[in-house]
Design an enzyme around this catalytic site. Structure first.
Site, mmCIF file in Angstrom:
data_model
loop_
_atom_site.group_PDB
_atom_site.id
_atom_site.type_symbol
_atom_site.label_atom_id
_atom_site.label_comp_id
_atom_site.label_asym_id
_atom_site.label_seq_id
_atom_site.Cartn_x
_atom_site.Cartn_y
_atom_site.Cartn_z
ATOM 1 N N SER A 139 0.862 -1.194 0.000
ATOM 2 C CA SER A 139 0.000 0.000 0.000
ATOM 3 C C SER A 139 0.885 1.226 0.000
ATOM 4 C CB SER A 139 -0.879 0.005 1.258
ATOM 5 O OG SER A 139 -1.564 1.237 1.363
ATOM 6 N N TYR A 149 -1.373 -0.122 10.407
ATOM 7 C CA TYR A 149 -1.557 -0.677 9.059
ATOM 8 C C TYR A 149 -0.346 -0.313 8.204
ATOM 9 C CZ TYR A 149 -3.672 -1.254 4.386
ATOM 10 O OH TYR A 149 -3.934 -1.623 3.083
HETATM 11 N N1 NAP Z 1 -9.020 -0.905 -0.850
HETATM 12 C C1 NAP Z 1 -8.029 -0.079 -0.593
HETATM 13 O O1 NAP Z 1 -8.222 1.147 -0.472
HETATM 14 C C2 NAP Z 1 -6.618 -0.612 -0.462
HETATM 15 C C3 NAP Z 1 -5.557 0.307 -0.537
HETATM 16 C C4 NAP Z 1 -4.246 -0.150 -0.442
HETATM 17 C C5 NAP Z 1 -4.001 -1.494 -0.266
HETATM 18 N N2 NAP Z 1 -5.036 -2.368 -0.176
HETATM 19 C C6 NAP Z 1 -4.722 -3.780 0.042
HETATM 20 O O2 NAP Z 1 -5.287 -4.538 -1.007
HETATM 21 C C7 NAP Z 1 -5.509 -5.880 -0.566
HETATM 22 C C8 NAP Z 1 -6.891 -6.327 -0.990
HETATM 23 O O3 NAP Z 1 -7.849 -5.527 -0.316
HETATM 24 P P1 NAP Z 1 -9.260 -5.128 -0.959
HETATM 25 O O4 NAP Z 1 -9.284 -3.657 -1.046
HETATM 26 O O5 NAP Z 1 -9.533 -5.933 -2.160
HETATM 27 O O6 NAP Z 1 -10.215 -5.544 0.257
HETATM 28 P P2 NAP Z 1 -11.545 -6.443 0.313
HETATM 29 O O7 NAP Z 1 -12.452 -6.096 -0.829
HETATM 30 O O8 NAP Z 1 -12.042 -6.282 1.699
HETATM 31 O O9 NAP Z 1 -11.003 -7.927 0.100
HETATM 32 C C9 NAP Z 1 -10.195 -8.536 1.061
HETATM 33 C C10 NAP Z 1 -9.972 -9.998 0.683
HETATM 34 O O10 NAP Z 1 -9.127 -10.594 1.680
HETATM 35 C C11 NAP Z 1 -9.717 -11.837 2.097
HETATM 36 N N3 NAP Z 1 -9.368 -12.160 3.477
HETATM 37 C C12 NAP Z 1 -9.531 -11.373 4.569
HETATM 38 N N4 NAP Z 1 -9.147 -12.042 5.674
HETATM 39 C C13 NAP Z 1 -8.727 -13.270 5.256
HETATM 40 C C14 NAP Z 1 -8.239 -14.425 5.935
HETATM 41 N N5 NAP Z 1 -8.112 -14.457 7.266
HETATM 42 N N6 NAP Z 1 -7.921 -15.512 5.197
HETATM 43 C C15 NAP Z 1 -8.080 -15.513 3.846
HETATM 44 N N7 NAP Z 1 -8.530 -14.446 3.161
HETATM 45 C C16 NAP Z 1 -8.858 -13.349 3.862
HETATM 46 C C17 NAP Z 1 -11.226 -11.603 1.925
HETATM 47 O O11 NAP Z 1 -11.923 -12.821 1.708
HETATM 48 P P3 NAP Z 1 -12.802 -13.660 2.779
HETATM 49 O O12 NAP Z 1 -13.548 -12.680 3.621
HETATM 50 O O13 NAP Z 1 -13.663 -14.523 1.893
HETATM 51 O O14 NAP Z 1 -11.788 -14.455 3.520
HETATM 52 C C18 NAP Z 1 -11.249 -10.783 0.635
HETATM 53 O O15 NAP Z 1 -11.232 -11.652 -0.478
HETATM 54 C C19 NAP Z 1 -5.282 -5.863 0.953
HETATM 55 O O16 NAP Z 1 -4.010 -6.397 1.247
HETATM 56 C C20 NAP Z 1 -5.325 -4.381 1.302
HETATM 57 O O17 NAP Z 1 -4.563 -4.087 2.449
HETATM 58 C C21 NAP Z 1 -6.332 -1.965 -0.281
#
Ligand code: NAP
Length: 255
Positions: A139, A149
Site C-alpha cells: 500500500s 496498518y
Molecule cells: N481498498 C483499498 O483502499 C486498499 C488500498 C491499499 C491497499 N489495499 C490492500 O489490497 C488488498 C486487498 O484488499 P481489498 O481492497 O480488495 O479488500 P476487500 O475487498 O475487503 O477484500 C479482502 C480480501 O481478503 C480476504 N481475506 C480477509 N481475511 C482473510 C483471511 N483471514 N484468510 C483468507 N482471506 C482473507 C477476503 O476474503 P474472505 O472474507 O472470503 O476471507 C477478501 O477476499 C489488501 O491487502 C489491502 O490491504 C487496499
C-alpha cells in the site's frame, strides 16, 4: 505454455479482479479466501466465460493448518504455481491506543507473516524452474506513518524488495504494488465512514490490478497504482509525519 497463478483474498475486491484479469491473460487459477461460496461462484463465472481451469482452496490464512495447506499447494511441483499474488488483507479501524491487541496481531499476521510464509513455500520450486513471479499487494500507506496498518505494509514492502534483490538472478520477479484508496469492500469491512475521501481519491480496482500485473510482467520492483497516486506520492512522502498521522478516515460507522 500453461501458466498458473494463486491469488489470496480472491473472493472480493482486488483479489477477484486479479483472478478475472489473470484468467483473461490465459492463466489457470488457484483461488484462496475464507468464503468458499464466493470463490466457487467466481470459479464458475471464469470457467463459463473462458474455460479457465480454477481450483478453489477455501482457507482462513490466520489459521495455522489452513495456511499450511495453502503453503503445501504452492510447494506442489506436480502442479506448479508460476505467479503468487499475496493480496488478502484487512485493516484495524481504531486508533492504536483504543484497538484490541488481538485485532492488531491478526492484521500484522495477515499483512506481513502470511505473505512471507507463502513466498517461502513458493520460492524453492520457482528457483528450480528458473521462473516465477510474486506480486505483493502492499500500500502507499507503507511509505507513510499512518498507523499500524502502515507499519505492517512497510514490512511487506521491505520483504518484497529484499526477496527481489536476493532472487532476481534465479529468474524470479518480486514486485510490490502500492495502491492508494481503491473502491472495494475494504473500508466497509473496517466499519469506517469512507465518505470523507473525495470522489477523485478513489481508484478503480480494475486499473489498480492492471498496473500491478503490468509491473510484474515488465519486472518492476515497485509500482504505485493509478495515475493520481503516482502524481501525489512524491508529494505525500514530503508531508510531515504529524500531519500524515492526523489524516484519518471518518469515524467508525457504529460510533
Ligand atoms: N481498498 C483499498 O483502499 C486498499 C488500498 C491499499 C491497499 N489495499 C490492500 O489490497 C488488498 C486487498 O484488499 P481489498 O481492497 O480488495 O479488500 P476487500 O475487498 O475487503 O477484500 C479482502 C480480501 O481478503 C480476504 N481475506 C480477509 N481475511 C482473510 C483471511 N483471514 N484468510 C483468507 N482471506 C482473507 C477476503 O476474503 P474472505 O472474507 O472470503 O476471507 C477478501 O477476499 C489488501 O491487502 C489491502 O490491504 C487496499
Amino acid at each position: 505454455m500453461d501458466m498458473r497463478a494463486l491469488v489470496t483474498g480472491a473472493s472480493a475486491g482486488l483479489g477477484a479482479e486479479f483472478a478475472r484479469q489473470l484468467a483473461a491473460d490465459g492463466f489457470s487459477l488457484v483461488l484462496v479466501a475464507r468464503d468458499e461460496a464466493r470463490l466457487r461462484s467466481l470459479a464458475d463465472e471464469l470457467a463459463a466465460a473462458r474455460g479457465t481451469e480454477v481450483e478453489v482452496l477455501a482457507a482462513d490464512l490466520l489459521e495455522h493448518d489452513d495456511l499450511e495447506r495453502v503453503a503445501a499447494r504452492l510447494a506442489d511441483d506436480a502442479r506448479p504455481i508460476d505467479v503468487l499474488v499475496n493480496n488478502a488483507g484487512f485493516a484495524v479501524a481504531e486508533p492504536f491506543h483504543a484497538s484490541a491487541i488481538e485485532d492488531e496481531r491478526r492484521m500484522h499476521e495477515l499483512l506481513s507473516w502470511v505473505p512471507l510464509r507463502l513466498a517461502h513455500a513458493a520460492l524453492p520450486g520457482m528457483r528450480a524452474r528458473h521462473r516465477g513471479g510474486i506480486l505483493n499487494v502492499a500500500s502507499l500507506a507503507g511509505r507513510l506513518p499512518s498507523g499500524t496498518y502502515s507499519a505492517a505494509k512497510a514490512q511487506l514492502l521491505m520483504l518484497s524488495r529484499a526477496l527481489r534483490a536476493q532472487y532476481r538472478r534465479d529468474g524470479i520477479v518480486v514486485t510490490a504494488l502500492l495502491p492508494g484508496f481503491v473502491a472495494t469492500e475494504f473500508h466497509e469491512r473496517m466499519g469506517v465512514d469512507a465518505t470523507t475521501v473525495p470522489e477523485i481519491g478513489w481508484a478503480d480496482a480494475s486499473a489498480v490490478v492492471r498496473d500491478g500485473l503490468r509491473a510484474l510482467r515488465t519486472r518492476r520492483k515497485i509500482v504505485v497504482a493509478d495515475w493520481r497516486y503516482r502524481l501525489a506520492a512524491p508529494i505525500a512522502v514530503l508531508v510531515p509525519d504529524r500531519i500524515i498521522a492526523g489524516v484519518g478516515l471518518g469515524s467508525r460507522l457504529d460510533d
